[in-house]
Design a protein around this motif. Structure first.
Motif, mmCIF file in Angstrom:
data_model
loop_
_atom_site.group_PDB
_atom_site.id
_atom_site.type_symbol
_atom_site.label_atom_id
_atom_site.label_comp_id
_atom_site.label_asym_id
_atom_site.label_seq_id
_atom_site.Cartn_x
_atom_site.Cartn_y
_atom_site.Cartn_z
ATOM 1 N N THR A 261 0.832 -1.205 0.000
ATOM 2 C CA THR A 261 0.000 0.000 0.000
ATOM 3 C C THR A 261 0.861 1.247 0.000
ATOM 4 O O THR A 261 1.894 1.300 0.679
ATOM 5 N N LEU A 262 0.451 2.271 -0.750
ATOM 6 C CA LEU A 262 1.114 3.567 -0.745
ATOM 7 C C LEU A 262 0.071 4.648 -0.504
ATOM 8 O O LEU A 262 -0.947 4.700 -1.187
ATOM 9 N N ILE A 263 0.343 5.492 0.501
ATOM 10 C CA ILE A 263 -0.548 6.613 0.798
ATOM 11 C C ILE A 263 0.310 7.866 0.887
ATOM 12 O O ILE A 263 1.207 7.947 1.739
ATOM 13 N N GLU A 264 0.072 8.842 0.019
ATOM 14 C CA GLU A 264 0.879 10.052 0.028
ATOM 15 C C GLU A 264 0.418 11.024 1.107
ATOM 16 O O GLU A 264 -0.655 10.898 1.687
ATOM 17 N N THR A 279 -3.128 -1.004 -3.032
ATOM 18 C CA THR A 279 -3.823 0.277 -3.183
ATOM 19 C C THR A 279 -2.821 1.411 -3.134
ATOM 20 O O THR A 279 -1.942 1.450 -2.275
ATOM 21 N N ARG A 280 -2.963 2.365 -4.066
ATOM 22 C CA ARG A 280 -2.105 3.562 -4.117
ATOM 23 C C ARG A 280 -3.014 4.788 -4.104
ATOM 24 O O ARG A 280 -3.824 4.979 -5.012
ATOM 25 N N LEU A 281 -2.875 5.595 -3.065
ATOM 26 C CA LEU A 281 -3.675 6.811 -2.927
ATOM 27 C C LEU A 281 -2.733 7.991 -3.001
ATOM 28 O O LEU A 281 -1.869 8.172 -2.125
ATOM 29 N N ASP A 298 -5.495 2.540 -7.950
ATOM 30 C CA ASP A 298 -4.500 3.607 -8.047
ATOM 31 C C ASP A 298 -5.265 4.902 -8.306
ATOM 32 O O ASP A 298 -5.762 5.135 -9.410
ATOM 33 N N LEU A 299 -5.367 5.740 -7.268
ATOM 34 C CA LEU A 299 -6.185 6.947 -7.351
ATOM 35 C C LEU A 299 -5.323 8.187 -7.155
ATOM 36 O O LEU A 299 -4.537 8.265 -6.212
ATOM 37 N N ILE A 300 -5.513 9.174 -8.034
ATOM 38 C CA ILE A 300 -4.813 10.451 -7.924
ATOM 39 C C ILE A 300 -5.858 11.567 -7.905
ATOM 40 O O ILE A 300 -6.695 11.656 -8.809
ATOM 41 N N SER A 313 -9.442 -0.253 -9.909
ATOM 42 C CA SER A 313 -9.768 1.006 -10.564
ATOM 43 C C SER A 313 -8.578 1.936 -10.566
ATOM 44 O O SER A 313 -7.600 1.741 -9.861
ATOM 45 N N SER A 314 -8.663 2.966 -11.418
ATOM 46 C CA SER A 314 -7.687 4.047 -11.430
ATOM 47 C C SER A 314 -8.451 5.361 -11.463
ATOM 48 O O SER A 314 -9.669 5.383 -11.627
ATOM 49 N N SER A 315 -7.724 6.470 -11.347
ATOM 50 C CA SER A 315 -8.382 7.779 -11.330
ATOM 51 C C SER A 315 -9.154 8.047 -12.610
ATOM 52 O O SER A 315 -10.110 8.810 -12.622
#
Length: 326
Positions: A261-264, A279-281, A298-300, A313-315
């Motif tokens: 997981t990556l959360i910025e 999951t990448r946020l 992967d959401l931006i 899903s992605s952005s």
């Protein structure tokens, strides 16, 4: 109440990063290093923040915008010279001035505030945030007198063999009485191996003036680490990511597989949300309460309403968003 000012040193090239990008603009968890520093100072409600720029100054000013004032160090002649570039803007101010570098993205408001409080209680002309790292190589050593009081700081390259055995070092973060700081800067010379104007020399000058010098040991050495190369950047990323996940867990967010997981740093997540594996946020993503995010997301800069399930899903593809009920 005493006013507080801050000077952020961000003029260097950072050649060891092997990049055309100014060192302080390299990202840690989705945010430039210097942005992390500025935001901690903003959280402290510092009256004025001055960032000293030089190499590719326009890029740093564009990033920080109106969150800081600026002073230009066109020629990098040392840290004392950098601070002196702020003289016309700050020398008439009464209060305390924090000085820190723009490559310390892990420093926290809490530590800066504790250092400042200690500085006031000690009625000191200068307070050094010190640390005892596992490897003190490269850091200036804190030299104390027979009474245990700080006498001066000796840079690693100028230190004698016995001084290199000292484990307590200068973090590069200081708090000064603003008036005394600019008085002492006038006396700093380049009598050292680097032939630069060292800010730590101000400590010995103030000591000779009969002023009180104090030291405040950092509780968490990791906070004080400066980033000089890609390896240290990766280490900072790892530490920052761990902090971010701890922050969200304290807010009742469940992260089922932290290793994938990556959360910025700019992400907001509501309570009782579950973050599934892979999951990448990123960016300014906002996740509501009671959501289920993932797996394989992967959401931006994405916004998910409360009680939403986003998966695979992605952005650019929100077709897999649906209501989620616990």
């Amino acid at each position: 109440m005493t006013q507080t000012f801050a000077v952020v040193l961000a003029a260097g090239k950072g050649t060891r990063m092997q990049s055309e990008l100014p060192k302080v603009l390299h990202h840690v968890c989705g945010k430039p290093m210097v942005q992390h520093v500025i935001e901690q100072l903003q959280d402290m409600a510092v009256e004025r923040i001055l960032t000293v720029v030089g190499h590719k100054a326009e890029m740093i000013e564009k990033q920080l915008g109106s969150s800081s004032e600026y002073a230009c160090q066109a020629e990098q002649l040392g840290t004392a010279h950098a601070v002196k570039m702020c003289q016309t803007k700050l020398e008439e101010e009464q209060g305390s001035t924090l000085i820190l570098t723009g490559d310390t993205p892990l420093i926290t408001e809490q530590t800066l505030r504790k250092c400042l409080d200690h500085h006031h209680r000690a009625n000191a002309a200068a307070t050094i945030l010190t640390m005892v790292p596992e490897d003190p190589s490269g850091y200036g050593r804190i030299v104390r007198d027979k009474r245990g009081q700080v006498a001066r700081i000796v840079e690693h390259k100028d230190a004698a063999e016995e001084q290199l055995q000292i484990q307590e070092v200068n973090s590069g973060i200081f708090c000064f009485d603003n008036t005394l700081l600019f008085q002492a800067l006038e006396q700093v010379s380049t009598d050292n191996k680097q032939q630069e104007y060292y800010l730590p020399d101000v400590i010995e000058i103030l000591k000779r003036m009969g002023e009180t010098i104090s030291a405040f040991p950092a509780e968490d050495t990791e906070e004080c680490f400066g980033i000089n190369d890609r390896t240290q950047l990766a280490q900072a990323e790892e530490i920052c990511q761990r902090r971010i996940m701890e922050h969200h867990r304290r807010r009742d967010v469940v992260i089922t597989d932290p290793s994938s997981t990556l959360i910025e740093a700019g992400v907001a997540i509501g309570r009782h949300t579950i973050i599934e594996p892979r999951t990448r946020l990123r960016g300014h993503t906002q996740i509501g309460e009671g959501c289920k995010i993932g797996p394989d997301v992967d959401l931006i800069d994405y916004k998910a309403a409360d009680h939403t399930h986003v998966h695979h899903s992605s952005s650019n593809d929100d077709s897999h968003a649906e209501p989620y009920v616990h």
